[in-house]
Design a protein around this motif. Structure first.
Motif, PDB file in Angstrom:
ATOM      1  N   UNK A 133      -9.906  14.627  -0.156  1.00 41.25           N
ATOM      2  CA  UNK A 133     -10.976  15.506   0.313  1.00 41.25           C
ATOM      3  C   UNK A 133     -10.774  15.842   1.792  1.00 41.25           C
ATOM      4  N   UNK A 134     -11.485  16.856   2.233  1.00 44.78           N
ATOM      5  CA  UNK A 134     -11.423  17.225   3.646  1.00 44.78           C
ATOM      6  C   UNK A 134     -11.906  16.089   4.524  1.00 44.78           C
ATOM      7  N   UNK A 135     -12.927  15.360   4.101  1.00 41.34           N
ATOM      8  CA  UNK A 135     -13.439  14.254   4.917  1.00 41.34           C
ATOM      9  C   UNK A 135     -12.422  13.113   5.005  1.00 41.34           C
ATOM     10  N   UNK A 155     -10.330  27.161  -7.587  1.00 49.30           N
ATOM     11  CA  UNK A 155     -10.879  26.410  -6.448  1.00 49.30           C
ATOM     12  C   UNK A 155     -10.277  25.009  -6.340  1.00 49.30           C
ATOM     13  N   UNK A 156      -9.181  24.756  -7.066  1.00 47.95           N
ATOM     14  CA  UNK A 156      -8.485  23.471  -6.991  1.00 47.95           C
ATOM     15  C   UNK A 156      -7.573  23.457  -5.759  1.00 47.95           C
ATOM     16  N   UNK A 157      -7.377  22.281  -5.204  1.00 43.16           N
ATOM     17  CA  UNK A 157      -6.494  22.133  -4.051  1.00 43.16           C
ATOM     18  C   UNK A 157      -5.091  22.604  -4.392  1.00 43.16           C
ATOM     19  N   UNK A 158      -4.446  23.255  -3.427  1.00 45.28           N
ATOM     20  CA  UNK A 158      -3.062  23.696  -3.612  1.00 45.28           C
ATOM     21  C   UNK A 158      -2.086  22.695  -2.997  1.00 45.28           C
ATOM     22  N   UNK A 210     -11.635  20.187  12.789  1.00 46.35           N
ATOM     23  CA  UNK A 210     -11.897  20.643  11.426  1.00 46.35           C
ATOM     24  C   UNK A 210     -10.656  20.472  10.563  1.00 46.35           C
ATOM     25  N   UNK A 211     -10.875  20.245   9.265  1.00 45.36           N
ATOM     26  CA  UNK A 211      -9.800  20.239   8.269  1.00 45.36           C
ATOM     27  C   UNK A 211     -10.221  21.183   7.156  1.00 45.36           C
ATOM     28  N   UNK A 212      -9.313  22.085   6.766  1.00 47.87           N
ATOM     29  CA  UNK A 212      -9.584  23.031   5.681  1.00 47.87           C
ATOM     30  C   UNK A 212      -8.498  22.918   4.628  1.00 47.87           C
ATOM     31  N   UNK A 213      -8.867  22.443   3.446  1.00 54.48           N
ATOM     32  CA  UNK A 213      -7.922  22.368   2.340  1.00 54.48           C
ATOM     33  C   UNK A 213      -7.747  23.769   1.770  1.00 54.48           C
TER      34      UNK A 213
END
Length: 77
Positions: A19-21, A45-48, A35-38
């Motif tokens: 996760x981003x956190x 909307x799944x992580x790449x 900031x972190x942006x996946x």
């Protein structure tokens, strides 16, 4: 680059279940991170498997790169 401009780092080989956190907490061990942006698939909307890490300065970005580039492997990649 002017003093105080934020720096955006591209990070590859990120486990798709992170996760981003979790990523934010990991990078904050090495540098100040704003900031972190996946990066996610537009349709699902799944992580790449990659993200951007935004640091407040070149100095902080360099700390993150020095600590992780070719030195840290995330589990599950």
């Amino acid at each position: 680059m002017a003093e105080g401009e934020s720096v955006k780092l591209f990070v590859g080989q990120v486990p798709k279940n992170m996760t981003e956190s979790q990523l934010l907490a990991m990078f904050k061990e090495f540098a100040i991170v704003d900031e972190v942006n996946i990066i996610k698939d537009k349709a699902t909307r799944a992580s790449r498997g990659c993200c951007f890490v935004i640091c407040p300065s070149r100095e902080e970005a360099d700390k993150a790169v020095d600590a992780c580039h070719n030195k840290k492997t995330l589990p599950g990649v």
